[in-house]
Design a protein around this motif. Structure first.
Motif, PDB file in Angstrom:
ATOM      1  N   LYS A 191      -0.662  -6.768  -4.550  1.00  0.00           N
ATOM      2  CA  LYS A 191       0.337  -5.934  -5.229  1.00  0.00           C
ATOM      3  C   LYS A 191       1.687  -6.081  -4.530  1.00  0.00           C
ATOM      4  CE  LYS A 191      -0.906  -1.813  -2.535  1.00  0.00           C
ATOM      5  NZ  LYS A 191      -1.406  -0.421  -2.597  1.00  0.00           N
ATOM      6  N   PRO A 192       2.783  -5.766  -5.219  1.00  0.00           N
ATOM      7  CA  PRO A 192       4.097  -5.877  -4.585  1.00  0.00           C
ATOM      8  C   PRO A 192       4.283  -4.791  -3.521  1.00  0.00           C
ATOM      9  CG  PRO A 192       4.313  -4.963  -6.791  1.00  0.00           C
ATOM     10  CD  PRO A 192       2.880  -5.363  -6.634  1.00  0.00           C
ATOM     11  N   HIS A 193       4.055  -5.174  -2.289  1.00  0.00           N
ATOM     12  CA  HIS A 193       4.113  -4.240  -1.162  1.00  0.00           C
ATOM     13  C   HIS A 193       5.163  -4.762  -0.184  1.00  0.00           C
ATOM     14  CE1 HIS A 193       1.782  -1.465   1.764  1.00  0.00           C
ATOM     15  NE2 HIS A 193       2.944  -1.768   2.300  1.00  0.00           N
ATOM     16  N   PHE A 194       6.331  -4.130  -0.178  1.00  0.00           N
ATOM     17  CA  PHE A 194       7.430  -4.517   0.708  1.00  0.00           C
ATOM     18  C   PHE A 194       7.318  -3.732   2.010  1.00  0.00           C
ATOM     19  CE2 PHE A 194       8.812  -5.255  -3.618  1.00  0.00           C
ATOM     20  CZ  PHE A 194       9.452  -6.489  -3.556  1.00  0.00           C
ATOM     21  N   GLU A 222       4.869   0.789  -9.574  1.00  0.00           N
ATOM     22  CA  GLU A 222       3.703   0.442  -8.750  1.00  0.00           C
ATOM     23  C   GLU A 222       4.086  -0.222  -7.432  1.00  0.00           C
ATOM     24  OE1 GLU A 222       4.628  -3.336 -10.979  1.00  0.00           O
ATOM     25  OE2 GLU A 222       4.783  -1.182 -11.322  1.00  0.00           O
ATOM     26  N   ALA A 223       5.349  -0.654  -7.298  1.00  0.00           N
ATOM     27  CA  ALA A 223       5.799  -1.318  -6.078  1.00  0.00           C
ATOM     28  C   ALA A 223       5.789  -0.335  -4.905  1.00  0.00           C
ATOM     29  CB  ALA A 223       7.194  -1.899  -6.259  1.00  0.00           C
ATOM     30  N   VAL A 224       5.364  -0.833  -3.747  1.00  0.00           N
ATOM     31  CA  VAL A 224       5.300  -0.016  -2.527  1.00  0.00           C
ATOM     32  C   VAL A 224       6.388  -0.472  -1.575  1.00  0.00           C
ATOM     33  CG1 VAL A 224       3.895   0.604  -0.515  1.00  0.00           C
ATOM     34  CG2 VAL A 224       2.826   0.380  -2.772  1.00  0.00           C
ATOM     35  N   PHE A 225       7.093   0.483  -1.001  1.00  0.00           N
ATOM     36  CA  PHE A 225       8.142   0.202  -0.012  1.00  0.00           C
ATOM     37  C   PHE A 225       7.811   0.986   1.253  1.00  0.00           C
ATOM     38  CE2 PHE A 225       9.916  -0.603  -4.127  1.00  0.00           C
ATOM     39  CZ  PHE A 225      10.653  -1.758  -3.955  1.00  0.00           C
ATOM     40  N   GLU A 226       7.361   0.263   2.261  1.00  0.00           N
ATOM     41  CA  GLU A 226       6.898   0.913   3.491  1.00  0.00           C
ATOM     42  C   GLU A 226       7.927   0.717   4.604  1.00  0.00           C
ATOM     43  OE1 GLU A 226       2.817   1.200   6.210  1.00  0.00           O
ATOM     44  OE2 GLU A 226       3.153  -0.535   4.917  1.00  0.00           O
ATOM     45  N   LEU A 227       8.071   1.741   5.425  1.00  0.00           N
ATOM     46  CA  LEU A 227       8.947   1.704   6.603  1.00  0.00           C
ATOM     47  C   LEU A 227       8.131   2.076   7.831  1.00  0.00           C
ATOM     48  CD1 LEU A 227      11.767   1.628   8.002  1.00  0.00           C
ATOM     49  CD2 LEU A 227      12.029   4.038   7.328  1.00  0.00           C
ATOM     50  N   SER A 269       3.009  -7.730   1.189  1.00  0.00           N
ATOM     51  CA  SER A 269       3.129  -9.030   0.522  1.00  0.00           C
ATOM     52  C   SER A 269       4.483  -9.675   0.775  1.00  0.00           C
ATOM     53  CB  SER A 269       2.887  -8.891  -0.983  1.00  0.00           C
ATOM     54  OG  SER A 269       3.531  -7.753  -1.510  1.00  0.00           O
ATOM     55  N   ILE A 270       5.526  -8.873   1.048  1.00  0.00           N
ATOM     56  CA  ILE A 270       6.866  -9.408   1.349  1.00  0.00           C
ATOM     57  C   ILE A 270       7.452  -8.623   2.512  1.00  0.00           C
ATOM     58  CG2 ILE A 270       9.231  -9.778   0.505  1.00  0.00           C
ATOM     59  CD1 ILE A 270       6.601  -9.310  -2.087  1.00  0.00           C
ATOM     60  N   TYR A 271       7.980  -9.336   3.498  1.00  0.00           N
ATOM     61  CA  TYR A 271       8.609  -8.662   4.634  1.00  0.00           C
ATOM     62  C   TYR A 271      10.130  -8.624   4.437  1.00  0.00           C
ATOM     63  CZ  TYR A 271       9.880  -6.927   9.118  1.00  0.00           C
ATOM     64  OH  TYR A 271      10.424  -6.127  10.093  1.00  0.00           O
ATOM     65  N   VAL A 272      10.718  -7.446   4.678  1.00  0.00           N
ATOM     66  CA  VAL A 272      12.144  -7.232   4.427  1.00  0.00           C
ATOM     67  C   VAL A 272      12.842  -6.776   5.707  1.00  0.00           C
ATOM     68  CG1 VAL A 272      13.847  -6.064   2.968  1.00  0.00           C
ATOM     69  CG2 VAL A 272      11.522  -6.443   2.108  1.00  0.00           C
ATOM     70  N   LEU A 273      13.998  -7.366   6.002  1.00  0.00           N
ATOM     71  CA  LEU A 273      14.847  -6.868   7.091  1.00  0.00           C
ATOM     72  C   LEU A 273      16.311  -7.015   6.671  1.00  0.00           C
ATOM     73  CD1 LEU A 273      15.028  -5.676   9.957  1.00  0.00           C
ATOM     74  CD2 LEU A 273      15.316  -8.024  10.792  1.00  0.00           C
ATOM     75  N   PRO A 274      16.931  -5.933   6.162  1.00  0.00           N
ATOM     76  CA  PRO A 274      18.315  -6.011   5.676  1.00  0.00           C
ATOM     77  C   PRO A 274      19.338  -5.733   6.784  1.00  0.00           C
ATOM     78  CG  PRO A 274      17.014  -4.290   4.551  1.00  0.00           C
ATOM     79  CD  PRO A 274      16.344  -4.642   5.828  1.00  0.00           C
ATOM     80  N   SER A 275      19.094  -6.259   7.979  1.00  0.00           N
ATOM     81  CA  SER A 275      19.888  -5.931   9.166  1.00  0.00           C
ATOM     82  C   SER A 275      21.328  -6.427   9.079  1.00  0.00           C
ATOM     83  CB  SER A 275      19.221  -6.544  10.397  1.00  0.00           C
ATOM     84  OG  SER A 275      19.901  -6.179  11.582  1.00  0.00           O
ATOM     85  N   TYR A 276      22.226  -5.735   9.769  1.00  0.00           N
ATOM     86  CA  TYR A 276      23.637  -6.131   9.828  1.00  0.00           C
ATOM     87  C   TYR A 276      23.874  -7.223  10.875  1.00  0.00           C
ATOM     88  CZ  TYR A 276      24.725  -1.724   7.352  1.00  0.00           C
ATOM     89  OH  TYR A 276      24.807  -0.685   6.449  1.00  0.00           O
ATOM     90  N   HIS A 277      23.019  -7.277  11.891  1.00  0.00           N
ATOM     91  CA  HIS A 277      23.178  -8.265  12.971  1.00  0.00           C
ATOM     92  C   HIS A 277      21.896  -8.302  13.796  1.00  0.00           C
ATOM     93  CE1 HIS A 277      23.650  -4.926  15.850  1.00  0.00           C
ATOM     94  NE2 HIS A 277      24.362  -4.347  14.883  1.00  0.00           N
ATOM     95  N   GLU A 278      21.570  -9.464  14.327  1.00  0.00           N
ATOM     96  CA  GLU A 278      20.402  -9.621  15.189  1.00  0.00           C
ATOM     97  C   GLU A 278      20.678 -10.740  16.181  1.00  0.00           C
ATOM     98  OE1 GLU A 278      17.441  -7.935  15.215  1.00  0.00           O
ATOM     99  OE2 GLU A 278      18.006  -6.651  13.514  1.00  0.00           O
ATOM    100  N   GLY A 279      19.880 -10.762  17.256  1.00  0.00           N
ATOM    101  CA  GLY A 279      19.863 -11.943  18.100  1.00  0.00           C
ATOM    102  C   GLY A 279      18.956 -12.956  17.414  1.00  0.00           C
ATOM    103  N   MET A 280      17.687 -12.588  17.350  1.00  0.00           N
ATOM    104  CA  MET A 280      16.689 -13.274  16.537  1.00  0.00           C
ATOM    105  C   MET A 280      15.616 -12.233  16.253  1.00  0.00           C
ATOM    106  SD  MET A 280      15.866 -16.217  15.112  1.00  0.00           S
ATOM    107  CE  MET A 280      16.787 -17.451  16.035  1.00  0.00           C
ATOM    108  N   PRO A 281      15.442 -11.796  15.017  1.00  0.00           N
ATOM    109  CA  PRO A 281      14.576 -10.649  14.720  1.00  0.00           C
ATOM    110  C   PRO A 281      13.096 -10.944  14.959  1.00  0.00           C
ATOM    111  CG  PRO A 281      15.349 -11.660  12.687  1.00  0.00           C
ATOM    112  CD  PRO A 281      16.075 -12.346  13.808  1.00  0.00           C
ATOM    113  N   ARG A 282      12.540 -10.291  15.965  1.00  0.00           N
ATOM    114  CA  ARG A 282      11.157 -10.540  16.352  1.00  0.00           C
ATOM    115  C   ARG A 282      10.181 -10.196  15.228  1.00  0.00           C
ATOM    116  NH1 ARG A 282       8.294 -10.735  21.238  1.00  0.00           N
ATOM    117  NH2 ARG A 282       6.095 -10.964  20.777  1.00  0.00           N
ATOM    118  N   THR A 283      10.424  -9.094  14.531  1.00  0.00           N
ATOM    119  CA  THR A 283       9.470  -8.707  13.483  1.00  0.00           C
ATOM    120  C   THR A 283       9.440  -9.736  12.350  1.00  0.00           C
ATOM    121  OG1 THR A 283      11.138  -7.332  12.360  1.00  0.00           O
ATOM    122  CG2 THR A 283       9.669  -6.241  13.946  1.00  0.00           C
TER     123      THR A 283
END
Length: 373
Positions: A191-194, A222-227, A269-283
């Motif tokens: 299922k669409p699980h972000f 039905e889409a799931v958005f988890e934090l 099912s999809i990993y999201v990171l809408p960050s403004y800046h990172e070194g290199m995002p570990r997650t």
């Protein structure tokens, strides 16, 4: 040879530098310097081969008295334990570790810049003053450094352009790396699980994630958005009562903090990171290692993790409309999830294997040989 590795938190030393500590401890005496370790963390560091040394280090905050205490405490540790090489990462360990090393004449100081952070973001008068102060402190701390290691080219160029450190002292590695034996590929959720895993900070793009979730759920309920992630004391921190309002509205699911991200990545099912800046995002690297498509922002650090249209999508930072567009694309193109996930895993193998990253760091520090690599 007596080596010290300085981080703000013991858990960070274990999670982000554990492999490096283990390799170094095979040949050298390694001291792990951080603040407030519990017995279990001390035992974990000991199992890696390091001696834990406690030091009052605040990751955030602008208390000059506490910062002076940090600097003097690191100086004392370097002196008493006759440290030959100091390796520090994240802002305060780098600044106060670098200045302390200069005060007591530690032979070699190396820094890892894991991102530019909140202080480098443009804003009002107060933020610009903080920006100037942090740059000045970096210049003082890194003046006698033997090498400064960056996790993306953009951050490195900022330090060069601002004359914080000369180019001949700058080195580039692919983030902190990821242990591919620990983060293994798992089946995608049908299922669409972000999923977004991050400290509760505004500049991680969490508010944009929530706004986009509200819009997408109107069309695809039905889409799931988890934090997932802990509170953070930074001035940019998001309070739990705000998060709870999002949950009450039905926009997202909040799963609190965790010491193991793998079960959460397995469920998405999809990993999201809408960050403004990172070194290199570990997650993001962890999600790639586990075969997840990536939706992140076209900013330094994040853009290095995605080949647009191949293992995921890049969107403009703080752009809710583009986030919505790509989230809908993922929902409507489920057949592309496994294709993109496989590409993510391949990229993690080729570019972000922690063993390759640690070998590069050892080489920069002049410690690489057949035994350590």
């Amino acid at each position: 040879m007596n080596i010290a590795i300085i981080g703000a938190f013991p858990r960070s030393l274990i999670n982000f530098r554990g492999g490096l500590i283990k390799i170094l401890a095979q040949q050298y005496k390694v001291n792990a310097i951080a603040s407030g370790a519990i017995d279990y963390e001390v035992e974990l560091l000991s199992s890696l081969g390091a001696t834990y040394l406690n030091c009052p280090i605040q990751r955030n905050g602008l208390n000059p008295i506490k910062d002076i205490v940090t600097c003097l405490s690191i100086s004392r540790i370097i002196n008493i334990h006759e440290i030959d090489i100091v390796l520090a990462y994240t802002v305060k360990p780098v600044i106060w570790g670098g200045i302390a090393s200069r005060l007591v004449g530690a032979r070699h100081f190396y820094a890892i810049i894991t991102g530019l952070g909140y202080a480098f973001q443009k804003g009002g008068i107060a933020k610009n003053l903080l920006n100037s102060l942090v740059k000045f402190l970096y210049r003082v701390a890194l003046k006698k450094s033997k090498g400064v290691i960056f996790q993306n080219r953009d951050n490195m160029q900022v330090f060069i352009d601002e004359e914080i450190v000369p180019q001949d002292k700058c080195f580039l590695v692919n983030g902190s790396g990821v242990d591919l034996s620990h983060y293994q590929v798992s089946p995608l959720s049908p299922k669409p699980h972000f999923l977004l895993i991050a400290r509760l900070l505004g500049d991680k793009g969490i508010r944009e994630y929530v706004k986009a979730a509200k819009i997408v759920k109107q069309q695809y309920p039905e889409a799931v958005f988890e934090l997932v992630g802990p509170e953070d004391p930074s001035p940019d921190g998001i309070k739990l009562n705000e998060v709870n309002k999002w949950v009450s509205s039905g926009a997202i699911e909040y799963s609190g903090a965790t010491t193991d991200v793998r079960p959460f990545i397995e469920n998405c099912s999809i990993y999201v990171l809408p960050s403004y800046h990172e070194g290199m995002p570990r997650t993001v690297l962890e999600a790639m290692a586990m075969g997840r498509p990536i939706l992140t922002t076209d900013v330094p650090g994040c853009r290095e993790t995605v080949v647009n249209g191949e293992n995921g999508w890049l969107v403009e930072k703080a752009n809710v409309e583009q986030l919505v567009e790509r989230m809908v694309w993922f929902i409507e193109n489920q057949n592309q999830w496994p294709v993109m996930g496989k590409k993510s895993h391949t990229m993690a193998n080729e570019k972000f294997d922690v063993h390759q990253v640690n070998a590069e760091i050892l080489k920069i520090m002049g410690l690489s040989d057949e035994k350590t690599v």
